[in-house]
Design a protein around this motif. Sequence first.
Motif, PDB file in Angstrom:
ATOM      1  N   ARG A 139       4.733   2.791  -9.129  1.00 49.96           N
ATOM      2  CA  ARG A 139       4.155   4.110  -8.932  1.00 49.96           C
ATOM      3  C   ARG A 139       4.754   5.164  -9.860  1.00 49.96           C
ATOM      4  O   ARG A 139       4.284   6.289  -9.911  1.00 49.96           O
ATOM      5  N   PHE A 140       5.832   4.851 -10.583  1.00 48.91           N
ATOM      6  CA  PHE A 140       6.422   5.813 -11.498  1.00 48.91           C
ATOM      7  C   PHE A 140       5.911   5.632 -12.932  1.00 48.91           C
ATOM      8  O   PHE A 140       6.321   6.321 -13.821  1.00 48.91           O
ATOM      9  N   SER A 167      -2.742  -4.102  -9.101  1.00 53.99           N
ATOM     10  CA  SER A 167      -2.397  -2.895  -8.344  1.00 53.99           C
ATOM     11  C   SER A 167      -3.125  -1.677  -8.915  1.00 53.99           C
ATOM     12  O   SER A 167      -2.601  -0.988  -9.801  1.00 53.99           O
ATOM     13  N   PRO A 168      -4.327  -1.367  -8.422  1.00 58.36           N
ATOM     14  CA  PRO A 168      -5.009  -0.140  -8.847  1.00 58.36           C
ATOM     15  C   PRO A 168      -4.473   1.071  -8.087  1.00 58.36           C
ATOM     16  O   PRO A 168      -3.987   0.946  -6.956  1.00 58.36           O
ATOM     17  N   SER A 169      -4.555   2.238  -8.687  1.00 66.27           N
ATOM     18  CA  SER A 169      -4.122   3.468  -8.027  1.00 66.27           C
ATOM     19  C   SER A 169      -4.912   4.649  -8.558  1.00 66.27           C
ATOM     20  O   SER A 169      -5.500   4.599  -9.642  1.00 66.27           O
ATOM     21  N   PHE A 225       0.838  -1.192   0.000  1.00 65.90           N
ATOM     22  CA  PHE A 225       0.000   0.000   0.000  1.00 65.90           C
ATOM     23  C   PHE A 225       0.879   1.250   0.000  1.00 65.90           C
ATOM     24  O   PHE A 225       1.950   1.266   0.595  1.00 65.90           O
ATOM     25  N   TYR A 226       0.426   2.300  -0.673  1.00 66.92           N
ATOM     26  CA  TYR A 226       1.146   3.566  -0.617  1.00 66.92           C
ATOM     27  C   TYR A 226       0.180   4.728  -0.827  1.00 66.92           C
ATOM     28  O   TYR A 226      -0.858   4.601  -1.476  1.00 66.92           O
ATOM     29  N   GLY A 228      -2.516   4.031  -3.729  1.00 63.22           N
ATOM     30  CA  GLY A 228      -2.567   2.766  -4.454  1.00 63.22           C
ATOM     31  C   GLY A 228      -2.484   1.577  -3.521  1.00 63.22           C
ATOM     32  O   GLY A 228      -2.002   1.679  -2.388  1.00 63.22           O
ATOM     33  N   LYS A 229      -2.964   0.440  -3.998  1.00 62.80           N
ATOM     34  CA  LYS A 229      -2.984  -0.795  -3.213  1.00 62.80           C
ATOM     35  C   LYS A 229      -2.732  -1.967  -4.136  1.00 62.80           C
ATOM     36  O   LYS A 229      -3.238  -2.020  -5.262  1.00 62.80           O
TER      37      LYS A 229
END
Length: 264
Positions: A262-263, A173-175, A114-115, A161-162
């Motif tokens: 995430r990038f 991983s959706p965000s 998670f972030y 995101g998770k």
Amino acid sequence: RKQWVSFPGSPTTIDFTLHAPVRNKKLGMGLNAVSDQIGAKSTSGVYGNIAYIAKLSNRLKLSFGLRAGYLNYKFNFSKINYKDANESAIPDLANVNKGTIDMDAGIYLRSNTFYMGISATHLNAGTLYSKDYMVTNSITGATQNASAVYALQSHLFLIIGKAFSRNENFVFSPSLMVRTIGSKPSVDLNFNFLIKQRLWLGMAVKRDYGLEFLMQVYATDKLRIGYSYDVALGSKHLLGSSHEIMIGFDFGNYKTKTVSPRFL
């Protein structure tokens, strides 16, 4: 990144980033260089980055980041095609070449799956130029004072995101990313899939713009190569499509355990 390829003067961006953990991975330091060309305007900057990572628990870490550097701005009015043939550039601003100090900051919370984070750019709202000049009314001949000011405007980013792991060979991983420029928010909804720990496939829906498709492959444990393609829809379709190529390489003997791209 080559954006809106069918649109004359479309943006072209080159970005380079180098970063590494130091002091038992409690600090992160880095260097960032960027060059951006949009029609008659070009910007280039060099930044230093520093982040402090606080361990909240065995699974949760909180990071604080700061970026500061110098941004150079150039504008060549000779490349402008004026709608009114009698129009011309503002005197003394025909070829602007100015620079300013620029600062960004952010905070980032993450676990292995998670972030979420929030960041802001141009916190110091640096002024690239400010010029007073006279304007003459073409009909009455009267003159009046005017000014031209170009100041950097802060942009705000929120991301969350998770990752959901079905097994070691498949991760979903959706965000969500929300960006605001002034009072205009935009939203990106991303769906990413990690297959066999080697291949990322994804799609993003961008509000009021269109769709994006992306792919990243781990060619080796240290080398990753990515590509994204987005296309404008609806009233934005005349902008055409955009292409972005990403290459990353990890030095050292450690391997990242983050499961969210995430990038991308």
